[in-house]
Design a protein around this motif. Structure first.
Motif, PDB file in Angstrom:
ATOM      1  N   ARG A  19       0.864  -1.189   0.066  1.00  0.00           N
ATOM      2  CA  ARG A  19      -0.023   0.224   0.180  1.00  0.00           C
ATOM      3  C   ARG A  19       0.750   1.309   0.013  1.00  0.00           C
ATOM      4  NH1 ARG A  19      -3.240   4.127   2.608  1.00  0.00           N
ATOM      5  NH2 ARG A  19      -1.676   4.540   3.877  1.00  0.00           N
ATOM      6  N   ALA A  20       1.902   1.283   0.876  1.00  0.00           N
ATOM      7  CA  ALA A  20       2.639   2.482   0.839  1.00  0.00           C
ATOM      8  C   ALA A  20       4.177   2.036   1.484  1.00  0.00           C
ATOM      9  CB  ALA A  20       1.948   3.374   2.065  1.00  0.00           C
ATOM     10  N   ALA A  21       5.181   2.838   0.895  1.00  0.00           N
ATOM     11  CA  ALA A  21       6.573   2.634   1.246  1.00  0.00           C
ATOM     12  C   ALA A  21       6.976   3.783   2.030  1.00  0.00           C
ATOM     13  CB  ALA A  21       7.291   2.190   0.240  1.00  0.00           C
ATOM     14  N   THR A  64       0.783  -4.908   5.184  1.00  0.00           N
ATOM     15  CA  THR A  64       2.037  -5.075   6.028  1.00  0.00           C
ATOM     16  C   THR A  64       3.098  -4.160   5.318  1.00  0.00           C
ATOM     17  OG1 THR A  64       2.609  -6.712   4.468  1.00  0.00           O
ATOM     18  CG2 THR A  64       1.918  -7.449   6.421  1.00  0.00           C
ATOM     19  N   ASP A  65       4.401  -3.735   5.883  1.00  0.00           N
ATOM     20  CA  ASP A  65       5.131  -2.720   5.693  1.00  0.00           C
ATOM     21  C   ASP A  65       5.699  -2.981   4.154  1.00  0.00           C
ATOM     22  OD1 ASP A  65       6.732  -4.976   6.937  1.00  0.00           O
ATOM     23  OD2 ASP A  65       8.069  -3.730   5.937  1.00  0.00           O
ATOM     24  N   GLY A  66       5.646  -1.891   3.278  1.00  0.00           N
ATOM     25  CA  GLY A  66       6.527  -2.264   1.968  1.00  0.00           C
ATOM     26  C   GLY A  66       7.695  -2.667   2.039  1.00  0.00           C
ATOM     27  N   ALA A  67       8.470  -2.558   2.637  1.00  0.00           N
ATOM     28  CA  ALA A  67       9.829  -2.865   2.553  1.00  0.00           C
ATOM     29  C   ALA A  67      10.091  -4.495   2.760  1.00  0.00           C
ATOM     30  CB  ALA A  67      10.811  -2.032   3.694  1.00  0.00           C
ATOM     31  N   VAL A  94       2.871  -5.355  10.736  1.00  0.00           N
ATOM     32  CA  VAL A  94       1.441  -4.947  10.443  1.00  0.00           C
ATOM     33  C   VAL A  94       1.410  -3.378  10.035  1.00  0.00           C
ATOM     34  CG1 VAL A  94      -0.926  -4.831  11.352  1.00  0.00           C
ATOM     35  CG2 VAL A  94       0.497  -6.979  11.680  1.00  0.00           C
ATOM     36  N   GLU A  95       0.592  -2.769   9.346  1.00  0.00           N
ATOM     37  CA  GLU A  95       0.511  -1.509   9.036  1.00  0.00           C
ATOM     38  C   GLU A  95      -1.069  -1.072   9.317  1.00  0.00           C
ATOM     39  OE1 GLU A  95       3.905   0.267   8.094  1.00  0.00           O
ATOM     40  OE2 GLU A  95       2.986   0.581   6.056  1.00  0.00           O
ATOM     41  N   MET A 122       2.905   1.793  15.132  1.00  0.00           N
ATOM     42  CA  MET A 122       3.517   3.514  15.381  1.00  0.00           C
ATOM     43  C   MET A 122       3.024   4.183  14.067  1.00  0.00           C
ATOM     44  SD  MET A 122       7.175   2.554  15.682  1.00  0.00           S
ATOM     45  CE  MET A 122       7.960   4.259  15.993  1.00  0.00           C
ATOM     46  N   LEU A 123       3.132   5.448  14.134  1.00  0.00           N
ATOM     47  CA  LEU A 123       3.009   5.985  12.812  1.00  0.00           C
ATOM     48  C   LEU A 123       4.496   6.266  12.455  1.00  0.00           C
ATOM     49  CD1 LEU A 123       0.394   8.884  14.140  1.00  0.00           C
ATOM     50  CD2 LEU A 123      -0.028   6.920  12.734  1.00  0.00           C
ATOM     51  N   ARG A 124       4.835   5.925  11.096  1.00  0.00           N
ATOM     52  CA  ARG A 124       5.995   6.197  10.723  1.00  0.00           C
ATOM     53  C   ARG A 124       6.125   6.763   9.206  1.00  0.00           C
ATOM     54  NH1 ARG A 124       7.120   1.557   8.493  1.00  0.00           N
ATOM     55  NH2 ARG A 124       9.479   1.741   8.590  1.00  0.00           N
ATOM     56  N   GLY A 125       5.054   7.416   8.902  1.00  0.00           N
ATOM     57  CA  GLY A 125       4.928   8.249   7.699  1.00  0.00           C
ATOM     58  C   GLY A 125       4.448   7.146   6.490  1.00  0.00           C
ATOM     59  N   THR A 126       4.068   5.780   6.770  1.00  0.00           N
ATOM     60  CA  THR A 126       3.581   4.876   5.882  1.00  0.00           C
ATOM     61  C   THR A 126       1.906   4.659   6.057  1.00  0.00           C
ATOM     62  OG1 THR A 126       4.333   3.147   7.439  1.00  0.00           O
ATOM     63  CG2 THR A 126       5.491   3.790   5.293  1.00  0.00           C
ATOM     64  N   ILE A 127       1.362   4.956   7.388  1.00  0.00           N
ATOM     65  CA  ILE A 127       0.054   4.654   7.500  1.00  0.00           C
ATOM     66  C   ILE A 127      -0.685   6.141   7.682  1.00  0.00           C
ATOM     67  CG2 ILE A 127       0.418   2.523   8.610  1.00  0.00           C
ATOM     68  CD1 ILE A 127      -0.188   3.416  11.358  1.00  0.00           C
ATOM     69  N   LEU A 128      -1.835   6.027   7.850  1.00  0.00           N
ATOM     70  CA  LEU A 128      -2.644   7.224   7.954  1.00  0.00           C
ATOM     71  C   LEU A 128      -3.066   7.461   9.516  1.00  0.00           C
ATOM     72  CD1 LEU A 128      -5.644   8.984   7.204  1.00  0.00           C
ATOM     73  CD2 LEU A 128      -3.783   8.768   5.571  1.00  0.00           C
ATOM     74  N   PRO A 129      -2.486   8.702   9.747  1.00  0.00           N
ATOM     75  CA  PRO A 129      -2.657   9.076  11.053  1.00  0.00           C
ATOM     76  C   PRO A 129      -4.225   9.412  11.474  1.00  0.00           C
ATOM     77  CG  PRO A 129      -1.673  10.724  10.072  1.00  0.00           C
ATOM     78  CD  PRO A 129      -1.919   9.868   8.932  1.00  0.00           C
TER      79      PRO A 129
END
Ligand code: PLP
Length: 368
Positions: free
Chosen positions: A186-188, A222-225, A230-231, A250-257
């Motif tokens: 979904r997002a990287a 799940t994370d793009g890397a 889990v995202e 946690m918010l790391r820029g890849t999930i919607l806050p």
């Protein structure tokens, strides 16, 4: 009131066409929309217009290259006859962040809330009254300049529309099923995962379809890397309740806050339930389900509020969470949030924007 505002009212309301017992989600649009335009370096021309078609040139680059952002929030009608918008300040801030990532000029502070307030005042009769229903508010910004070069648009349009809606996944209660996605991304890191922008959703349609064909309602990203952590879910953030605590990615820029995510974390603190925001390996989730440490799981997002998760698909296996049943904490959070939104519980965190609506037009037909 934004300076220079013009208001064009509908001559005939479409309200009588709405079946409040079968609202669906985003099926009906209320009578009016709020509009602003950006050109020559500034936002202006605030208007309230009848909801309807807008002219857009086929060459408008946002149609081709996806330079658009949106938001989603809800308004409610309290038993005291006052309308309430849930945490619009947070949505305004998130919209700013989405705009910044997509090279869209931020709308002036205050316009977001003012536009919504105007719409609620005009279309308050469209706010549904049943518990779990709400008037969904959808702000949208897109580039309008016709050009085929890949570069930011020079002109934009803001449109805010509203839609009477049921709870996203139908009645609260039914638990949803999720498929852990290990192929698609979904997002990287460095991408647009934290922004509410159309492209993220376009890219999620095919994985979503495949998950449905495999018997699951939604994708658990799940994370793009590495596809190891889990995202979130398509339109919700995810929470897991273990025996002694609640965990969420946690918010790391890849999930919607998520605004709901933030509200849940705040309420968990109120309830005295420990919560951790951190990276969560899929392995940990699978083990916690298998060894009985996981008590329940639920998604959190404006549309569904709280959506219990009853089943998680992982590498062809189907794992039941809490015997496939909604959990007690999910129910407690759903009740608490809905009661704050409707004004039946004190708004102890100052979350609601109150909107006074004319008393003589409060009664709406067919709302049950
Ligand atoms: C909108 C959205 C959420 C939930 O955010 P809320 O502010 O709680 O509605 C979570 N994930 C994604 C991908 C979203 O688009």
């Amino acid at each position: 009131m934004p300076p220079g505002l013009t208001v064009q009212r509908v001559t005939r309301s479409r309200l009588s066409q709405v079946d409040f017992d079968d609202l669906g989600f985003g099926k009906y649009f209320s009578d009016h929309m709020f509009s602003m335009r950006y050109r020559d370096g500034q936002w202006g021309e605030p208007e309230v217009l009848p909801y309807g078609e807008v002219g857009i040139e086929p060459g408008a680059a946002s149609l081709h290259y996806g330079q658009s952002v949106f938001e989603g929030l809800k308004a409610f009608m309290g038993a005291d006859g006052r309308a309430r918008v849930f945490r619009p300040d947070m949505n305004a801030r998130r919209l700013e962040n989405s705009c910044q990532r997509l090279c869209i000029p931020a709308i002036p502070r205050g316009v977001f809330e003012e536009g919504i307030r105007l719409l609620i005042e005009l279309d308050h009769a469209w706010i549904p009254r049943k518990r779990g229903q709400a008037l969904y508010v959808r702000p949208l910004i897109f580039g309008t300049e016709p050009h085929l070069e890949v570069r930011p648009s020079g002109s934009f349009r803001l449109l805010v529309m509203t839609s009477p809606a049921r709870n996203y996944y139908g009645e609260s209660g039914a638990a949803v099923s999720l498929k852990v996605e290990e192929g698609y991304t979904r997002a990287a890191p460095g991408g647009t995962g934290f922004a509410k922008t159309g492209g993220n959703y376009a890219a999620s349609l095919l994985p979503g379809d495949e998950a449905k064909r495999q018997g699951f309602q939604q994708v658990l990203w799940t994370d793009g890397a590495e596809h190891r952590y889990v995202e979130e879910v398509g339109q919700m953030n995810i929470f897991f309740r273990l025996k002694d605590k609640v965990i969420t990615p946690m918010l790391r820029g890849t999930i919607l806050p998520g605004v709901t995510r933030d509200s849940v974390l705040t309420l968990l603190k109120d309830f005295g339930i420990p919560a951790e925001e951190r990276r969560i390996p899929v392995d940990e989730i699978v083990a916690a389900i298998q060894n009985g440490t996981m008590v329940e799981a639920f998604g959190a997002g404006t549309a569904a509020v709280i959506s219990p998760v009853g089943r998680i698909g992982y590498r062809g296996e189907s794992l039941l969470v809490n015997g496939g049943q909604p959990g007690a904490l999910a129910q407690r959070l759903w009740d608490e949030i809905i009661d704050i939104q409707n004004g039946t519980l004190p708004d102890r965190h100052g979350w609601n924007l109150l909107v006074d609506v004319p008393a003589q037009r409060q009664a709406i037909p067919a709302a049950g």
